[in-house]
Motif scaffolding. Structure first.
Motif, PDB file in Angstrom:
ATOM      1  N   LYS A 268       0.912  -1.148  -0.050  1.00  0.00           N
ATOM      2  CA  LYS A 268      -0.116  -0.082  -0.013  1.00  0.00           C
ATOM      3  C   LYS A 268       0.705   1.274   0.009  1.00  0.00           C
ATOM      4  CE  LYS A 268      -3.853   2.436   2.499  1.00  0.00           C
ATOM      5  NZ  LYS A 268      -3.024   3.396   2.743  1.00  0.00           N
ATOM      6  N   ARG A 269       1.864   1.475   0.845  1.00  0.00           N
ATOM      7  CA  ARG A 269       2.663   2.600   1.033  1.00  0.00           C
ATOM      8  C   ARG A 269       3.607   2.604  -0.119  1.00  0.00           C
ATOM      9  NH1 ARG A 269       3.061   7.432   2.478  1.00  0.00           N
ATOM     10  NH2 ARG A 269       5.192   8.047   3.164  1.00  0.00           N
ATOM     11  N   THR A 270       4.127   1.494  -0.853  1.00  0.00           N
ATOM     12  CA  THR A 270       4.729   1.350  -2.287  1.00  0.00           C
ATOM     13  C   THR A 270       4.230   2.138  -3.025  1.00  0.00           C
ATOM     14  OG1 THR A 270       5.972  -0.453  -1.390  1.00  0.00           O
ATOM     15  CG2 THR A 270       6.076  -0.166  -3.623  1.00  0.00           C
ATOM     16  N   LEU A 271       2.613   1.700  -3.480  1.00  0.00           N
ATOM     17  CA  LEU A 271       2.001   1.986  -4.472  1.00  0.00           C
ATOM     18  C   LEU A 271       1.619   3.723  -4.224  1.00  0.00           C
ATOM     19  CD1 LEU A 271      -0.552  -0.890  -4.705  1.00  0.00           C
ATOM     20  CD2 LEU A 271       1.405  -0.192  -6.291  1.00  0.00           C
ATOM     21  N   GLU A 272       1.541   4.069  -2.990  1.00  0.00           N
ATOM     22  CA  GLU A 272       1.517   5.659  -2.852  1.00  0.00           C
ATOM     23  C   GLU A 272       2.606   6.180  -3.183  1.00  0.00           C
ATOM     24  OE1 GLU A 272       0.600   5.706   1.374  1.00  0.00           O
ATOM     25  OE2 GLU A 272      -1.534   5.300   1.090  1.00  0.00           O
ATOM     26  N   LEU A 273       3.762   5.582  -3.171  1.00  0.00           N
ATOM     27  CA  LEU A 273       4.977   6.680  -3.174  1.00  0.00           C
ATOM     28  C   LEU A 273       5.644   6.544  -4.411  1.00  0.00           C
ATOM     29  CD1 LEU A 273       6.772   6.104   0.122  1.00  0.00           C
ATOM     30  CD2 LEU A 273       5.553   8.042  -0.410  1.00  0.00           C
ATOM     31  N   LEU A 274       4.741   5.524  -5.514  1.00  0.00           N
ATOM     32  CA  LEU A 274       5.397   5.164  -6.752  1.00  0.00           C
ATOM     33  C   LEU A 274       5.565   6.491  -7.573  1.00  0.00           C
ATOM     34  CD1 LEU A 274       3.924   1.889  -8.325  1.00  0.00           C
ATOM     35  CD2 LEU A 274       6.314   2.298  -7.724  1.00  0.00           C
ATOM     36  N   PRO A 275       4.512   7.383  -7.920  1.00  0.00           N
ATOM     37  CA  PRO A 275       4.869   8.671  -8.662  1.00  0.00           C
ATOM     38  C   PRO A 275       6.102   9.383  -7.984  1.00  0.00           C
ATOM     39  CG  PRO A 275       2.606   8.330  -8.013  1.00  0.00           C
ATOM     40  CD  PRO A 275       3.389   7.407  -7.196  1.00  0.00           C
ATOM     41  N   ALA A 276       6.054   9.639  -6.608  1.00  0.00           N
ATOM     42  CA  ALA A 276       7.517  10.389  -6.103  1.00  0.00           C
ATOM     43  C   ALA A 276       8.670   9.654  -6.668  1.00  0.00           C
ATOM     44  CB  ALA A 276       7.125  10.698  -4.501  1.00  0.00           C
ATOM     45  N   HIS A 277       8.819   8.434  -6.466  1.00  0.00           N
ATOM     46  CA  HIS A 277      10.004   7.446  -6.769  1.00  0.00           C
ATOM     47  C   HIS A 277      10.291   7.590  -8.148  1.00  0.00           C
ATOM     48  CE1 HIS A 277      12.982   4.534  -5.848  1.00  0.00           C
ATOM     49  NE2 HIS A 277      12.584   3.647  -6.825  1.00  0.00           N
TER      50      HIS A 277
END
Length: 263
Positions: free
Chosen positions: A4-13
């Motif tokens: 869940k946290r990974t998918l939230e941060l994908l655009p920033a990554h």
């Protein structure tokens, strides 16, 4: 770091906006989680496609000067101008005309940008295309390779929050190759792979936002044919380099299968 946290941060990554600790955690998670890795690859491919194919508009060279000319002058400047050029008794009429012209230019420019912006379906079609091409390039057609629907369907249990309809259509000329997890439209989806002669077909399935059935629609991108529709509470997207007639045949078969065994 969880999914869940990974998918939230994908655009920033993707935009390299994360700090070193979070970026390292993201990389570690993406290396061990196929679903999140597919999501990262899909978003990366979509971003590259938008960069390469988006239409950009450049403002006319004289737009700035026309806008400045249309703006009201400061009181001191206006007074000085009036004193220097008293013969310009119709200046306010010209000002109104200039303001109207500038507004019209801005409106046309905004309309052009709006019309050039891809629709949600066009963006989703680009995602589907990227996923299909990527599955062929890296030879990652199936996480579970089997023509037995009783092997492929149970494999998805616990990996998705829905149970995708799976059918082996060998008798109809479309043998099942297998299935895999993918990520489209901001969510994990089921990808079923079928074969017709030498052509591979990806069929992506996920729950529809509502129960409303939508008609089958077709489009073509870069030599690939895409079909999409919703049936029995599921969204279907299909893509292949197979000729449209045979691809439509498979779509009709899947529609009948969904009507017979919804959910």
């Amino acid at each position: 770091m969880d999914c869940k946290r990974t998918l939230e941060l994908l655009p920033a990554h993707l935009d390299q906006e994360l700090g070193l600790p979070e970026s390292s955690e993201m990389d570690q998670h993406l290396q061990t989680c196929p679903a999140c890795h597919n999501a990262f690859a899909s978003q990366s491919a979509l971003r590259d496609a938008v960069k390469q194919r988006a239409t950009y508009f450049q403002a006319p060279i004289d737009l700035e000067s026309r806008i400045r000319a249309a703006l009201p002058l400061e009181p001191e400047i206006a007074a000085a101008t009036t004193k220097r050029r008293p013969w310009q008794w119709g200046s306010w009429n010209w000002l109104n005309a200039g303001t109207l012209l500038a507004s019209l230019v801005a409106l046309i420019w905004s309309a052009g940008l709006y019309l050039a912006t891809p629709s949600p379906n066009e963006l989703l079609a680009e995602e589907v295309l990227s996923s299909h091409v990527r599955s062929l390039m890296v030879n990652h057609l199936a996480d579970v390779a089997s023509s037995d629907q009783h092997t492929v369907k149970p494999w998805f249990d616990g990996k998705l929050d829905f149970s995708p309809p799976v059918a082996d259509l060998t008798a109809q000329g479309f043998p099942l190759v297998g299935g895999r997890l993918d990520y489209l439209d901001h969510r994990p989806v089921a990808a079923l792979v079928y074969r017709h002669r030498l052509h591979l077909i990806n069929v992506y399935i996920w729950p529809a936002a509502n129960e409303r059935q939508t008609a089958l629609r077709t489009l073509s991108i870069q030599g690939y044919h895409l079909l999409h529709w919703s049936e029995a509470g599921m969204v279907y997207w299909m893509i292949s380099d197979l000729n449209p007639h045979d691809l439509m045949t498979l779509a009709r078969i899947l529609q009948v299968q969904a009507q017979r065994t919804p959910g």
